[in-house]
Enzyme design. Structure first.
Site, short mmCIF file in Angstrom:
data_model
loop_
_atom_site.label_atom_id
_atom_site.label_comp_id
_atom_site.label_asym_id
_atom_site.label_seq_id
_atom_site.Cartn_x
_atom_site.Cartn_y
_atom_site.Cartn_z
N GLU A 62 4.41 2.22 -8.20
CA GLU A 62 3.98 1.30 -9.24
C GLU A 62 2.60 1.77 -9.70
O GLU A 62 1.72 2.00 -8.87
CB GLU A 62 3.88 -0.13 -8.68
CG GLU A 62 3.50 -1.10 -9.77
CD GLU A 62 3.37 -2.55 -9.33
OE1 GLU A 62 3.63 -2.85 -8.15
OE2 GLU A 62 2.98 -3.36 -10.18
N ARG A 299 7.01 3.53 7.53
CA ARG A 299 5.88 3.93 6.70
C ARG A 299 4.83 4.64 7.56
O ARG A 299 4.81 4.51 8.78
CB ARG A 299 5.28 2.73 6.00
CG ARG A 299 4.61 1.74 6.95
CD ARG A 299 4.21 0.44 6.23
NE ARG A 299 3.18 0.63 5.25
CZ ARG A 299 3.34 0.43 3.94
NH1 ARG A 299 4.50 0.05 3.47
NH2 ARG A 299 2.33 0.60 3.12
N LYS A 309 -2.94 -0.48 -1.44
CA LYS A 309 -3.62 -0.30 -2.72
C LYS A 309 -4.54 -1.47 -3.02
O LYS A 309 -5.60 -1.30 -3.62
CB LYS A 309 -2.59 -0.12 -3.84
CG LYS A 309 -2.02 1.28 -3.88
CD LYS A 309 -1.16 1.50 -5.10
CE LYS A 309 0.24 1.00 -4.87
NZ LYS A 309 1.19 1.43 -5.90
P1 ATP Z 1 0.83 -0.20 -0.85
O1 ATP Z 1 1.70 -0.96 0.10
O2 ATP Z 1 -0.10 0.77 -0.22
O3 ATP Z 1 0.12 -1.09 -1.83
P2 ATP Z 1 3.12 0.21 -2.35
O4 ATP Z 1 4.27 0.31 -1.44
O5 ATP Z 1 2.91 -1.06 -3.05
O6 ATP Z 1 1.81 0.70 -1.64
P3 ATP Z 1 4.35 1.74 -4.33
O7 ATP Z 1 3.74 2.24 -5.57
O8 ATP Z 1 5.35 0.67 -4.41
O9 ATP Z 1 3.16 1.33 -3.42
O10 ATP Z 1 4.90 2.94 -3.46
C1 ATP Z 1 5.67 4.00 -3.96
C2 ATP Z 1 6.52 4.56 -2.86
O11 ATP Z 1 5.71 5.00 -1.79
C3 ATP Z 1 7.45 3.49 -2.30
O12 ATP Z 1 8.74 4.06 -2.18
C4 ATP Z 1 6.86 3.17 -0.97
O13 ATP Z 1 7.86 2.81 -0.05
C5 ATP Z 1 6.18 4.47 -0.57
N1 ATP Z 1 5.07 4.20 0.33
C6 ATP Z 1 4.02 3.38 0.11
N2 ATP Z 1 3.21 3.35 1.18
C7 ATP Z 1 3.75 4.16 2.11
C8 ATP Z 1 3.38 4.54 3.44
N3 ATP Z 1 2.29 4.07 4.02
N4 ATP Z 1 4.18 5.40 4.10
C9 ATP Z 1 5.28 5.90 3.51
N5 ATP Z 1 5.70 5.58 2.27
C10 ATP Z 1 4.94 4.72 1.57
#
Ligand code: ATP
Ligand code: MG
Length: 594
Positions: A62, A299, A309
């Site tokens: 996102e 994760r 984020k």
């Molecule tokens: P955050 O939780 O840090 O705010 P998010 O999951 O909201 O991050 P997205 O932009 O939705 O951020 O993430 C894009 C992709 O990256 C998604 O498929 C998510 O599952 C993956 N992702 C995010 N954080 C991690 C992590 N710590 N380890 C592995 N994959 C991740």
């Protein structure tokens, strides 16, 4: 690539040589082992069963912040899997999951693309925006209403939440649940045309309020948000929820394996429900069926790091760091500016692997990969971070000798450079002690030390300031010791130096971990209470002229005994060098002190 150090051999990226199925590409022996994990096994088995359907994966950020090291795990997995099956026609999409207008921006869209490219991956022509599918999402909403599988609910958000029930108690059906389909369609269209205020109506799936999985209790699919969207402007004022949009995005793009983190495991039944019940709309759009499958993995969590984020944004907005790409941030742009090589991040992701088990990885595991990569590829120079002046009394005032050491004494192919030596030198003040403890092999009054690549030098006299701090050392060299140790002489310590006459002034930014504890999220008072006040130390020192001559933004170098450094991406200039410390070398003295 701008991040290549001068002697950095041109190495193939992770996708430059997709030789055999499952074979990580590249001539690098360390990268040769093919990654094996449960997801790759599933992908291989699916491909064996149905060779006509190549794997299609996606990385779906996102655009509401910069990417962090956790995202790197997902990027390496999704692009890596596609890479390993490229010969079979596999591909990986970069898709912006931009369904929430209030927090998204073009700045984030740009930075995400830069970071994915920098990490070494390429989506080719497969760049997508979920917001390009808004019409189809809306059609799917209407389709579900027509099937009796969705309805417009006119309760408030609070009422909906309160009637959801708990794990042990079923939820209560909305009073609008049996609203006629025509009425729901009419309301849904009027929601879209902007007739209603935020929060007055939502579209909900009509599944069951008794479902054991709370995500299945008539989940909200669409809400009204009167806000401008970075990509669609003011065209829409209804926006789909993640759980509705994501499976449709995957289906529309023909994604076969939708890889996400474990938090989404409980959402999978809803994912499958949406894919199944919207299949007729998808098939109409694509002209063929599309059945993506969601698979979850653990994760990445790292010690000494916050990785959401939201929290990273708070650090930026409160001015606790200097921006998203502050070299102390765990963002990819921060790690880049810090000097971490993308190869090291990819290796790290490969080393930690993909599993279903939640856990936390020591940040030292990442640092090890960085050090290892830098050790093999960065050329060596002399630089003095915290200078202390040395005057060599038995060296003529105007005599400058030019030494010619190799850049990397361990590498026979390494070229030589000119290293001037003269009467006045800079050494590091940490290499001198007035009253040395036992086991200190560097310089102190009356002792001898080897100057790297040059002479054995003795400290004859110390000039101190009013506070008793040494400000200058009067020394002498043994002219018989250039590059050799005369019989019977044991000089244990070797220190680095720079000749003052030709040294180039340099700003050094010494970075340390941003947090003082292993688990900042668990700290009393929150992560902001455990920010390391000494995470940035700025010093003004000197570098040898041969280094100044080759430094460009993002050049990485090892300063012997001082650590690995990178010329700052933004602030470095040829006439005013700025070096960021990437990471220290192992220092046996510092370790013993600790
Ligand atoms: P955050 O939780 O840090 O705010 P998010 O999951 O909201 O991050 P997205 O932009 O939705 O951020 O993430 C894009 C992709 O990256 C998604 O498929 C998510 O599952 C993956 N992702 C995010 N954080 C991690 C992590 N710590 N380890 C592995 N994959 C991740
Ligand atoms: Mg998310």
């Amino acid at each position: 690539m701008a991040d290549a150090a001068p002697t950095h051999k041109s190495k193939p990226g992770p996708h430059s040589k997709p030789n055999r199925e499952g074979q990580a590409a590249g001539s690098d022996p360390q990268a040769a082992a093919a990654p094996v994990d449960f997801i790759r096994e599933i992908v291989r088995a699916d491909l064996r069963r149905d060779p006509a359907t190549p794997p299609v994966t996606r990385f779906p950020p996102e655009p509401n912040g910069y990417l962090h090291i956790g995202h790197a795990k997902s990027i390496c997995l999704n692009f890596g899997v596609a890479e390993e099956h490229r010969n079979a026609g596999a591909r990986c999409h970069l898709r912006f999951d931009d369904t929430n207008p209030t927090r998204e921006s073009p700045e984030y869209v740009r930075s995400i693309q830069d970071d994915v490219r920098w990490l070494g991956f390429d989506w080719g022509e497969h760049l997508y925006f979920a917001s390009d599918y808004f019409d189809t999402f809306f059609d799917c909403g209407e389709h579900l209403i027509g099937q009796g599988l969705a309805f417009v609910d006119s309760q408030s958000a609070d009422q909906i939440r309160d009637s959801r029930g708990t794990l042990t108690r079923p939820g209560a059906p909305s009073p609008w649940r049996d609203r006629p389909a025509e009425e729901s369609i009419d309301l849904f269209r009027r929601m879209r045309s902007g007739e209603f205020a935020d929060g007055t109506h939502v579209l909900r799936a009509r599944i069951s309020m008794e479902h054991s999985n709370l995500n299945m209790r008539d989940p909200v699919l669409y809400r009204i948000v009167h806000a401008s969207h970075h990509h669609t402007g003011d065209r829409w004022c209804v926006y789909p929820m993640y759980d509705f949009a994501h499976p449709l995005e995957d289906a529309l793009e023909g994604i076969t394996h939708s890889l996400c983190t474990l938090e989404f495991e409980d959402h999978r039944p809803l994912y499958d429900w949406v894919v199944e019940h919207c299949a007729p709309v998808i098939e109409r759009v694509l002209g063929r069926p599309s059945r993506p499958r969601q698979i979850e993995f653990a994760r990445l969590n790292l010690t000494s790091t916050v990785m959401s984020k939201r929290k990273l944004l708070a650090l930026v907005e409160k001015g606790l760091v200097q921006g998203w790409d502050d070299p102390r941030m765990p963002t990819l742009s921060g790690l880049r500016r810090r000097g971490y090589p993308p190869e090291a991040i990819r290796r790290f992701c490969q080393a930690i692997g993909i599993t279903k088990f939640p856990g936390t990885t020591e940040v030292g595991v990442l640092e090890h990969q960085v050090r290892d990569e830098l050790n093999r590829h960065s050329r060596r120079h002399l630089g003095v971070v915290r200078p202390l002046k040395v005057v060599i009394g038995n060296w003529p005032e105007d005599r400058i000798d030019t030494l010619t050491p190799a850049h990397n004494p361990d590498d026979v192919t390494s070229v030589e450079r000119a290293l001037p030596f003269g009467r006045e030198l800079w050494i590091d003040r940490d290499d001198f002690m007035l009253e040395p403890p036992k086991g200190f092999f560097r310089l102190s009054p009356g002792t001898e030390v080897r100057l790297r690549y040059s002479y054995v030098m003795r400290c004859d006299e110390v000039v101190t300031d009013a506070a008793g701090e040494p400000v200058e050392l009067r020394c002498s060299v043994d002219h018989d010791t250039l590059g050799r140790n005369p019989e019977g002489r044991k000089v244990k310590g070797v220190i680095h130096w720079v000749a003052a006459a030709s040294a180039v002034a340099c700003e050094f930014r010494l970075y340390d971990r941003l947090f003082t504890v292993d688990d900042p999220d668990a700290a009393e008072g929150g992560y902001e209470a455990v920010i390391n006040p000494r995470s940035l130390d700025i010093c003004h020192g000197w570098i040898e002229p041969a280094l100044a001559g080759v430094l460009e933004a993002e050049t990485r170098v090892q300063l012997e005994r001082a650590g690995f450094f990178v010329a700052d991406r933004h602030d470095h200039a040829a006439e005013r060098p700025v070096l960021n410390r990437i990471i220290g070398l192992r220092d046996s003295w510092a370790r013993r002190q600790a």
